[in-house]
Motif scaffolding. Sequence first.
Motif, PDB file in Angstrom:
ATOM      1  N   ASN A  51      18.910  49.355 188.004  1.00  0.00           N
ATOM      2  CA  ASN A  51      20.138  49.516 188.703  1.00  0.00           C
ATOM      3  C   ASN A  51      20.198  50.216 189.968  1.00  0.00           C
ATOM      4  OD1 ASN A  51      22.585  48.341 187.385  1.00  0.00           O
ATOM      5  ND2 ASN A  51      21.386  49.141 185.613  1.00  0.00           N
ATOM      6  N   ASN A  52      19.243  51.328 190.002  1.00  0.00           N
ATOM      7  CA  ASN A  52      18.943  51.950 191.238  1.00  0.00           C
ATOM      8  C   ASN A  52      18.347  51.229 192.326  1.00  0.00           C
ATOM      9  OD1 ASN A  52      19.011  54.483 193.029  1.00  0.00           O
ATOM     10  ND2 ASN A  52      17.071  55.040 192.221  1.00  0.00           N
ATOM     11  N   ASN A  53      17.386  50.707 191.694  1.00  0.00           N
ATOM     12  CA  ASN A  53      16.550  49.657 192.772  1.00  0.00           C
ATOM     13  C   ASN A  53      17.304  48.550 193.084  1.00  0.00           C
ATOM     14  OD1 ASN A  53      14.610  47.555 193.388  1.00  0.00           O
ATOM     15  ND2 ASN A  53      12.964  49.068 193.156  1.00  0.00           N
ATOM     16  N   PHE A  54      18.065  47.810 192.448  1.00  0.00           N
ATOM     17  CA  PHE A  54      18.880  46.773 192.842  1.00  0.00           C
ATOM     18  C   PHE A  54      20.063  47.116 193.622  1.00  0.00           C
ATOM     19  CE2 PHE A  54      22.463  43.852 192.051  1.00  0.00           C
ATOM     20  CZ  PHE A  54      21.792  42.564 192.536  1.00  0.00           C
ATOM     21  N   ASN A  55      20.607  48.281 193.342  1.00  0.00           N
ATOM     22  CA  ASN A  55      21.691  48.682 194.407  1.00  0.00           C
ATOM     23  C   ASN A  55      21.289  48.917 195.758  1.00  0.00           C
ATOM     24  OD1 ASN A  55      23.277  48.280 192.218  1.00  0.00           O
ATOM     25  ND2 ASN A  55      23.545  50.197 191.638  1.00  0.00           N
TER      26      ASN A  55
END
Length: 118
Positions: A51-55
């Motif tokens: 989620n951190n990477n995608f966001n």
Amino acid sequence: MDSLIYVLTTNGLLFLLSIIFWKFPPKKINNLYGYRTFKAMQNQQIWDFANNNFNKTLLVYAGLSFLGGLVLANFSAKEITWEPMVLVMLSIIVSIIKTERALSDNFTEEGKKNNSTF
């Protein structure tokens, strides 16, 4: 439809959603909100990383898509039709591909942290 309004309602909405996802990422694994793929939902560590990477990735590409759409709307000789939506689709697809590649590079298929060095 006016080209500027079209860009604001497609590319602008994606950029706004990317800001919301970036500011308010999901805390726990769930089926409603966040980057939800089989690999991303294997454990909490992978969930947080994905989620951190995608966001972050979506924020960058949605911003570029929004700026590109605004440029298209301002400098196009004719009314734009499908171009802003293509930019939206490319932003999402590139963000997914980059996140999946980062997951493959950092985690094994069993969901453990990949400690190999290159």
